[in-house]
Enzyme design. Structure first.
Site, PDB file in Angstrom:
ATOM      1  N   ASP A   1      11.015  85.988  65.168  1.00 32.70           N
ATOM      2  CA  ASP A   1      10.945  87.078  64.604  1.00 32.70           C
ATOM      3  C   ASP A   1      12.529  87.754  64.290  1.00 32.70           C
ATOM      4  OD1 ASP A   1      11.605  87.290  67.326  1.00 32.70           O
ATOM      5  OD2 ASP A   1      11.153  89.399  67.335  1.00 32.70           O
ATOM      6  N   GLU A   2      12.372  88.732  63.571  1.00 34.14           N
ATOM      7  CA  GLU A   2      13.804  89.390  62.913  1.00 34.14           C
ATOM      8  C   GLU A   2      15.113  88.462  63.058  1.00 34.14           C
ATOM      9  OE1 GLU A   2      13.037  93.254  65.753  1.00 34.14           O
ATOM     10  OE2 GLU A   2      13.952  91.697  66.899  1.00 34.14           O
TER      11      GLU A   2
END
Length: 512
Positions: free
Chosen positions: A315-316
């Protein structure tokens, strides 16, 4: 911080027994009736089955002995009492049947996990004072009737971030015990992030020694030795929880990048990071040493983890180009498979090509873009299973309201009804119900430093996630649930859990 009112259970625990349908998660089927069973000084816990069944019996005895003051011998002889029985019946891997009558209580299951979950139901049918660690007044009555119970989903998880703030083995064990009460069966440990690396890796020793030396706010951090991690895995297994380790990559990697300069594209190690920003770090996708690093880490963690899964984050990764992200996932997913494990990633993994059998963990919001939701739905239709962890529903680190002393609010305020009142099977448009493997409640620890903080943020919201994962959709009813949830308050007080007294729940008061 809003601990339960002392003495809340004093005037309610000695009357009629708790009805069979008052427990959390709500059972699949309840048929009440008949005289209750009473636990007495002569009660025995009788085992019919192998050693694993006996372990569940010993666990039950250890739960009940302090408050009852009774011996409660665990035996394979005699009649009556509390009987734990394994058979080849239709209960599935985690289901059970509980029969209660004047002559005794029988819990029947196909697998030890089912017996264990039946024991948690029995525990909630007893007065809250049974949770105390000193002798209490009885009587210890179990309502008469039958419960037939199997879970809706096989994945009922809780994630604990030990990277932003390090949590000790004892603090994690305490949380495991709380999860077990509500039939949670997965403990996802977020073991690495920008702020700290929390697991010893022999082939890259500076990851823990240096990368684990701090935490958010600049505290001393910490890490688990291999022996400590193995103990956590063993302890979770004794409560029928599977540990799912997460090493987040290619982003959320500053602790690793600070520990080894060669993992950076420019060969320069950044300083350790103790803030709370996200998205700035990335492993160097183009360097071959990156994949040697991933191979070593996955190999060592896989060897310590008997469960099926390894979570690779994903993620991210804002400082990684889309092309590099896809390349990285194409290289890393086969490494996980090489060591006999199956990939889980955050739902951004669906922007690459999830491996066969992989699961994607969705953490988006109601307001997440339709395009992102459509990408997840397409992956689900193509065979990728989903774990649902919507941040504006079941992120346990979100504030309840503007006055909550802990937590964050980037996903909004999440009160108890908001966290409970949704259907995982119909939550994401275009996702077939068969693709949903279950739910998981993450607890990120930017503001969480100890067990007291965990208690306040997890309770009373965690049991709602457990019910979403276990109970049939047909049992879902907010007004009924909030009444059952209120009755848990005295139990939490007896367990020493300082919970948030949400105004949405009709908590009992002292004298009530």
């Amino acid at each position: 911080m809003g601990a339960a009112a002392t003495g809340a259970s004093a005037h309610t625990q000695y009357g009629t027994p708790t009805p069979l349908d008052r427990v959390i998660p709500a059972p699949a089927s309840v048929d009440p009736g008949g005289a209750p069973y009473r636990i007495t000084p002569g009660t025995q816990i009788r085992i019919e089955g192998p050693r694993e069944a006996r372990r569940v019996g010993e666990y039950l005895a250890e739960l009940l002995r302090p408050a009852t003051g009774y011996r409660l011998p665990v035996t394979d002889r005699g009649r009556g009492g509390i009987r734990l029985r394994l058979d080849d019946g239709p209960h599935g891997a985690e289901g059970y049947r509980l029969d209660s009558r004047r002559s005794g209580v029988t819990i029947t299951a196909r697998e030890p996990a089912g017996l264990f979950h039946g024991v948690q139901t029995l525990r909630q049918l007893l007065p809250p004072a049974v949770e105390r660690d000193s002798v209490q007044r009885g009587p210890w009555l179990v309502a008469g009737g039958t419960i037939e119970d199997t879970p809706r989903y096989g994945w009922r998880g809780a994630m604990l971030d030990v990277s932003r703030h390090f949590l000790t083995v004892d603090e994690v064990r305490r949380y495991i015990d709380q999860l077990a009460l509500y039939k949670i069966n997965k403990l996802h440990l977020h073991l690495s992030d920008d702020q700290g690396w929390r697991i010893a890796v022999d082939s890259w020793p500076r990851l823990a020694a240096y990368g684990g030396s701090t935490e958010v706010g600049g505290g001393p951090g910490g890490h688990y030795t291999k022996a400590e991690y193995t103990e956590l895995v063993r302890y979770a297994a004794s409560r029928h929880l599977e540990v799912v380790p997460e090493i987040d990559m290619p982003g959320h990697t500053n602790a690793a990048l600070a520990s080894y300069a060669e993992l950076n594209c420019d060969g320069v190690a950044p300083p350790l990071y103790t803030g709370t920003e996200v998205g700035f770090s990335s492993l160097c996708v183009g360097k071959e040493i990156t994949y040697d690093f991933v191979d070593d880490v996955v190999r060592e963690i896989a060897a310590l983890t008997p469960g099926r899964w390894i979570h690779i984050g994903g993620d991210e990764a804002h400082s990684t180009s889309h092309e590099d992200y896809v390349t990285f996932m194409e290289r890393v997913q086969p490494i996980v498979a090489e060591y006999g494990k199956t990939v889980i990633g955050w739902h951004q993994l669906t922007g690459a090509a999830p491996a066969e059998g992989a699961l994607a963990q969705y953490w988006g919001l109601d307001s997440t873009s339709p395009a992102e939701k459509a990408q997840v739905a397409e992956a689900a239709r193509n065979g990728t299973g989903l774990i649902l962890s919507p941040a504006d529903r079941i992120y346990l680190d979100m504030k309840y309201d503007k006055d909550t002393p802990l937590g964050l609010s980037w996903a909004g305020y999440v009160e108890v009804r908001q966290s409970y009142d949704w259907d995982p099977g119909a939550y994401l448009p275009g996702v077939p119900g068969s693709a949903v493997r279950g739910v998981e409640a993450p607890l990120w620890t930017e503001t969480i430093e100890n067990s007291e903080h965990i208690d306040y943020m997890a309770f009373p919201r965690l049991p709602g996630t457990a019910e979403l994962g276990w109970s049939p959709a047909s049992t879902h009813d907010w007004d009924d649930y909030r009444t059952r949830l209120a009755a848990q308050g005295p139990r939490w007080e007896a367990l020493g859990i300082g919970y948030h007294r949400s105004p949405q729940v009709p908590w009992p008061t002292a004298g009530g």
